[in-house]
Design a protein around this motif. Structure first.
Motif, PDB file in Angstrom:
ATOM      1  N   PHE A 336       0.815  -1.219   0.000  1.00  0.00           N
ATOM      2  CA  PHE A 336       0.000   0.000   0.000  1.00  0.00           C
ATOM      3  C   PHE A 336       0.853   1.277   0.000  1.00  0.00           C
ATOM      4  O   PHE A 336       0.301   2.366   0.016  1.00  0.00           O
ATOM      5  N   TRP A 337       2.177   1.126  -0.004  1.00  0.00           N
ATOM      6  CA  TRP A 337       3.064   2.287   0.035  1.00  0.00           C
ATOM      7  C   TRP A 337       2.682   3.312  -1.050  1.00  0.00           C
ATOM      8  O   TRP A 337       2.312   2.911  -2.161  1.00  0.00           O
ATOM      9  N   PRO A 338       2.671   4.588  -0.707  1.00  0.00           N
ATOM     10  CA  PRO A 338       3.280   5.238   0.470  1.00  0.00           C
ATOM     11  C   PRO A 338       2.347   5.425   1.668  1.00  0.00           C
ATOM     12  O   PRO A 338       2.773   5.959   2.682  1.00  0.00           O
ATOM     13  N   VAL A 339       1.053   5.028   1.571  1.00  0.00           N
ATOM     14  CA  VAL A 339       0.129   5.188   2.696  1.00  0.00           C
ATOM     15  C   VAL A 339      -0.202   3.801   3.228  1.00  0.00           C
ATOM     16  O   VAL A 339      -1.195   3.190   2.837  1.00  0.00           O
ATOM     17  N   ARG A 340       0.636   3.295   4.101  1.00  0.00           N
ATOM     18  CA  ARG A 340       0.446   1.943   4.639  1.00  0.00           C
ATOM     19  C   ARG A 340      -0.564   1.978   5.779  1.00  0.00           C
ATOM     20  O   ARG A 340      -0.457   2.794   6.697  1.00  0.00           O
ATOM     21  N   PRO A 341      -1.572   1.092   5.752  1.00  0.00           N
ATOM     22  CA  PRO A 341      -2.561   1.034   6.841  1.00  0.00           C
ATOM     23  C   PRO A 341      -1.998   0.265   8.038  1.00  0.00           C
ATOM     24  O   PRO A 341      -2.084  -0.962   8.112  1.00  0.00           O
ATOM     25  N   SER A 342      -1.410   0.974   8.975  1.00  0.00           N
ATOM     26  CA  SER A 342      -0.807   0.320  10.130  1.00  0.00           C
ATOM     27  C   SER A 342      -1.861  -0.030  11.172  1.00  0.00           C
ATOM     28  O   SER A 342      -2.973   0.516  11.182  1.00  0.00           O
ATOM     29  N   TYR A 343      -1.515  -0.942  12.034  1.00  0.00           N
ATOM     30  CA  TYR A 343      -2.438  -1.429  13.071  1.00  0.00           C
ATOM     31  C   TYR A 343      -2.844  -0.289  14.003  1.00  0.00           C
ATOM     32  O   TYR A 343      -2.018   0.493  14.459  1.00  0.00           O
ATOM     33  N   GLU A 344      -4.166  -0.187  14.251  1.00  0.00           N
ATOM     34  CA  GLU A 344      -4.779   0.798  15.137  1.00  0.00           C
ATOM     35  C   GLU A 344      -4.593   2.236  14.642  1.00  0.00           C
ATOM     36  O   GLU A 344      -4.741   3.185  15.412  1.00  0.00           O
ATOM     37  N   SER A 345      -4.271   2.385  13.344  1.00  0.00           N
ATOM     38  CA  SER A 345      -4.220   3.743  12.788  1.00  0.00           C
ATOM     39  C   SER A 345      -5.626   4.189  12.420  1.00  0.00           C
ATOM     40  O   SER A 345      -6.541   3.380  12.256  1.00  0.00           O
ATOM     41  N   ALA A 346      -5.812   5.491  12.292  1.00  0.00           N
ATOM     42  CA  ALA A 346      -7.133   6.029  11.965  1.00  0.00           C
ATOM     43  C   ALA A 346      -7.398   5.903  10.474  1.00  0.00           C
ATOM     44  O   ALA A 346      -6.485   6.004   9.649  1.00  0.00           O
ATOM     45  N   GLY A 347      -8.676   5.714  10.139  1.00  0.00           N
ATOM     46  CA  GLY A 347      -9.071   5.690   8.741  1.00  0.00           C
ATOM     47  C   GLY A 347      -9.317   7.099   8.240  1.00  0.00           C
ATOM     48  O   GLY A 347      -8.880   8.084   8.838  1.00  0.00           O
ATOM     49  N   ALA A 348     -10.001   7.201   7.123  1.00  0.00           N
ATOM     50  CA  ALA A 348     -10.328   8.529   6.587  1.00  0.00           C
ATOM     51  C   ALA A 348     -11.213   9.281   7.563  1.00  0.00           C
ATOM     52  O   ALA A 348     -12.069   8.710   8.212  1.00  0.00           O
ATOM     53  N   ALA A 349     -10.982  10.527   7.672  1.00  0.00           N
ATOM     54  CA  ALA A 349     -11.757  11.326   8.606  1.00  0.00           C
ATOM     55  C   ALA A 349     -13.204  11.460   8.148  1.00  0.00           C
ATOM     56  O   ALA A 349     -13.519  11.391   6.974  1.00  0.00           O
ATOM     57  N   GLU A 350     -14.111  11.660   9.157  1.00  0.00           N
ATOM     58  CA  GLU A 350     -15.506  11.866   8.819  1.00  0.00           C
ATOM     59  C   GLU A 350     -15.656  13.173   8.045  1.00  0.00           C
ATOM     60  O   GLU A 350     -14.849  14.088   8.154  1.00  0.00           O
ATOM     61  N   GLY A 351     -16.711  13.252   7.316  1.00  0.00           N
ATOM     62  CA  GLY A 351     -16.950  14.464   6.551  1.00  0.00           C
ATOM     63  C   GLY A 351     -16.479  14.359   5.128  1.00  0.00           C
ATOM     64  O   GLY A 351     -16.360  15.360   4.437  1.00  0.00           O
ATOM     65  N   GLY A 352     -16.174  13.121   4.666  1.00  0.00           N
ATOM     66  CA  GLY A 352     -15.777  12.927   3.291  1.00  0.00           C
ATOM     67  C   GLY A 352     -16.921  13.247   2.347  1.00  0.00           C
ATOM     68  O   GLY A 352     -18.046  13.528   2.767  1.00  0.00           O
ATOM     69  N   VAL A 353     -16.633  13.194   1.029  1.00  0.00           N
ATOM     70  CA  VAL A 353     -17.622  13.617   0.044  1.00  0.00           C
ATOM     71  C   VAL A 353     -18.907  12.804   0.147  1.00  0.00           C
ATOM     72  O   VAL A 353     -20.011  13.357   0.060  1.00  0.00           O
ATOM     73  N   TRP A 354     -18.796  11.496   0.387  1.00  0.00           N
ATOM     74  CA  TRP A 354     -20.010  10.686   0.427  1.00  0.00           C
ATOM     75  C   TRP A 354     -20.767  10.866   1.732  1.00  0.00           C
ATOM     76  O   TRP A 354     -21.989  10.695   1.770  1.00  0.00           O
ATOM     77  N   THR A 355     -20.073  11.218   2.791  1.00  0.00           N
ATOM     78  CA  THR A 355     -20.767  11.576   4.031  1.00  0.00           C
ATOM     79  C   THR A 355     -21.572  12.845   3.822  1.00  0.00           C
ATOM     80  O   THR A 355     -22.721  12.966   4.277  1.00  0.00           O
TER      81      THR A 355
END
Length: 703
Positions: A336-355
């Protein structure tokens, strides 16, 4: 059971076994896929229904003349009048044509036109086992002969053999189509993942699925009588790349979520497969079943296309739930580099376009869905102008190949129907009466004397109109009425014009039979998946409305932007099957997530959570599928351009408007009644959150 199956491709040892099995499978698959062209059938029988009158004439007329020949009409022209030297060249060329392999008998002509400005020679070309390719080779050889020492004399090869040759050249771009499709997938995946490495995995897996599909289809065509032609090949390519990549996007999106919740990537993949697997399998099953129903068609081309594409979808599914998970787990988080989903990391913040879209829709959902439905209904009105009664030979290409140019020159100097007559086969005892009846049909300019053999007679009739025109097809209808009145079912009318007419009528019948059956089957699949009746009915209504809107806009674009003469008779049916099956895909992806969240938080909040959680991946999937079908425009064929545009536009419409706005607004307005009469309907709309599996908390705001 599902848990055990989901853990197989993600196991610490099993992942290597899966990769090894696919590697071993692809070795023979590559060899067999390369032989698919050997079993392609591109003659009339491969497109016509077996019980068509024109098909029967091909068989019966074989005793009078070779049944496996096509006329090549050679046209010479010189403004101001052809000279004696021009006629001498035409005669010398005719002698040279006769010596070519697969040319049957002596050429007819050369014949000078009445205005003295053109010369015509008709050459019968035999179709060898390679079909169109063999005819194309003869036409190329004739062109090489005819273009020597012209001295300014125009030279063109047209007629059925010329059109077959141009079709060979058009379909020769199939290899380029694969490259363009792959490039489109890579570009969209780079934009989606923002990773230079990750897109290679779905591309590699989809490529393996395509090769394996072609190998399976080759075996079915060779040993089980499956009809395969050039059309099957290019549609299979875009469908496998598009659908398989969609499944990869859904799986990878869920896997990325689970990597933030599970330290062990093997466990994360097992959970991702378990949670996304039902939606992916249901989606693929819906598409595959819908395509398989094309076997109910009477047109051999449509009948064979269905199971061939169904094989592609199912192999794509198998690859994406076995090979793709194994490759992802083998590569680890670094892919997934350069944005690796590490353990207990936060996902995309609320308020995205579909929200934000969900929040806007939730304000007045009833007004939103009624307004959206009205707009789609207005767009669907364009269907009234759709001309899907077949294309003439000259209108089948997006450019102007030499055949079309030659046909235009020929039509200015010779009777339009010369060189491509109507064939009438009847009993010998009725030959003269049938001939007289045919001669009295409006639109028939000249009739040959009957040729009698073995108790049957063959009569040829020259048409006043272009043999591929609608006017000529009406003449064939009148001719059939006239000769049937004389000799009943024993008299049959065939020829290339009759082939076009029978194809159009068979396509209309296929649409009337297959469309209702597809709707019923898709409804049953949705009912089983969602354990409800109301939700499937609403989803079906939205997809049908989306199909109508896409077809209506397409009809307007074809006529007023692309200036196409019309569409093939099978176009509406194929567009319907692809758009309904693929459109249901995205609704399945969305509504299964909505149902999952509704079990925790109620239907209304579940609708917003489901839209927010799946919005990004479904949009990306829609872009991939639309891009792959749009790549069909790289082929210089009107049918490919029209099908590609209609499906691409329909998919984008379904992804951006129908799924995100219409379905979400309906779900918010209908509430728990969506799940009637299932257990979820009987629950309170906003229950207290129940205990969930570890790592399966709702993903509001994640994309």
């Amino acid at each position: 059971m599902l848990r055990e199956l989901a853990s197989l491709p993600s196991g610490r040892v099993a992942k290597w076994v899966v990769v090894a099995l696919w590697a071993a499978l692809l070795v023979p698959a590559l060899m067999l896929a390369g032989r698919l062209g050997e079993v392609e059938e591109n003659d009339n029988a491969a497109w016509l229904p077996g019980n068509a009158e024109s098909t029967s004439v091909v068989d019966r007329a074989g005793r009078f003349q070779p049944a496996d020949t096509l006329p090549a009409i050679v046209v010479y022209d010189r403004p101001g009048g052809v000279t004696a030297a021009d006629l001498a060249k035409a005669r010398a060329d005719a002698e040279a044509f006769q010596d070519l392999e697969n040319v049957v008998g002596r050429p007819e002509g050369p014949v000078r036109s009445q205005d003295g400005e053109a010369v015509q020679t008709v050459v019968q070309v035999r179709k060898d086992r390679t079909g169109w390719e063999g005819v194309g080779e003869v036409v190329d050889a004739m062109t090489e002969i005819g273009e020597k020492d012209t001295g300014g004399l125009g030279f063109h090869v047209t007629g059925p053999a010329g059109h077959a040759s141009d079709s060979v050249k058009a379909f020769a771009g199939g290899g380029g189509l694969t490259t363009i499709t792959a490039a489109v997938v890579v570009l969209i995946l780079l934009f989606t993942y923002r990773s230079p490495v990750l897109p290679l995995l779905p591309l590699l897996t989809a490529g393996g699925a395509l090769v394996t599909s072609e190998a399976v289809i080759y075996l079915l065509a060779k040993n089980a009588g499956l009809t395969v032609n050039k059309q099957t090949g290019f549609i299979l390519t875009v469908l496998v790349f598009g659908a398989a990549t969609d499944y990869a996007l859904l799986l990878t999106s869920r896997y990325r979520e689970e990597l933030r919740r599970h330290e062990d990537r093997h466990e994360a993949m097992a959970v991702a497969l378990r949670r996304s697997g039902p939606a992916i399998v249901a989606s693929a099953a819906t598409v595959a079943v819908s395509l398989t129903l094309l076997m109910l068609a009477t047109l051999n081309s449509t009948q064979g296309l269905g199971p061939a594409c169904a094989v592609g979808v199912l192999v794509g599914l198998l690859a994406m739930v076995t090979l793709m998970p194994a490759l992802l787990v083998v590569c680890g988080r670094w892919v997934f580099w350069p944005v690796r989903p590490s353990y207990e990391s936060a996902g995309a913040a609320e308020g995205g376009v579909w929200t934000r879209v969900g929040a806007a829709v939730s304000g007045r959902p009833r007004l939103v869905w009624t307004g959206t439905a009205l707009v789609l209904g207005v767009m669907a009105l364009g269907v009234v102008g759709l001309k899907a009664d077949g294309l003439s030979s000259n209108d089948q290409f997006t450019g102007r190949p030499q055949t079309a140019v030659g046909a235009e020159i020929r039509s200015r100097h010779f009777p339009a129907g010369s060189g491509d007559p109507v064939h009438v086969v009847a009993r010998a005892a009725s030959a003269e009466r049938v001939r007289n009846a045919l001669a009295g049909v409006p639109g028939v300019t000249r009739v040959s004397a009957p040729v009698v053999k073995g108790g049957e007679a063959l009569v040829l009739g020259e048409l006043a109109d272009d043999p591929s025109s609608t006017a000529a097809m009406r003449t064939v209808e009148r001719a059939r009425t006239a000769v049937h009145r004389i000799d009943g079912a024993h008299a049959q009318v065939g020829g290339s014009t009759a082939v076009l007419l029978d194809t159009r009528e068979a396509a209309a019948r296929d649409s009337e039979v297959i469309i209702p059956v597809v709707l019923l089957v898709v409804f049953l699949v949705l009912t089983l998946l969602l354990r409800a009746v109301v939700a499937p009915l609403l989803l079906m209504a939205t997809v049908v409305l989306s199909f109508g809107a896409a077809l209506g806009v397409s009809a307007l674009v074809f006529e007023h932007v692309f200036h196409f003469a019309g569409a093939e008779a099978s176009f509406p049916l194929l567009t319907f099957v692809f758009l309904v099956a693929l459109g249901i895909d995205y609704n399945i992806f969305l509504v299964t997530r909505v149902r999952e969240e509704a079990q925790l938080h109620g239907t209304r909040r579940g609708a917003l959570t489901g839209l927010s959680a799946t919005g990004g991946v479904i949009t990306s999937a829609g872009l991939v599928l639309a891009g792959t079908f749009a790549a069909m425009a790289s082929l210089p064929l009107v049918f490919a351009a029209e099908l590609g545009f209609a499906v691409a536009f329909g998919v984008l419409l379904d992804t951006m408007i129908v799924r995100s706005v219409l379905v979400t607004a309906l779900t918010l307005d209908v509430g728990r009644w969506m799940w009637w009469p299932g257990a979820l309907f009987r629950r309170h709309d906003d229950p207290a959150p129940r205990a969930a599996e570890p790592g399966l908390e709702p993903a509001l705001g994640r994309t």
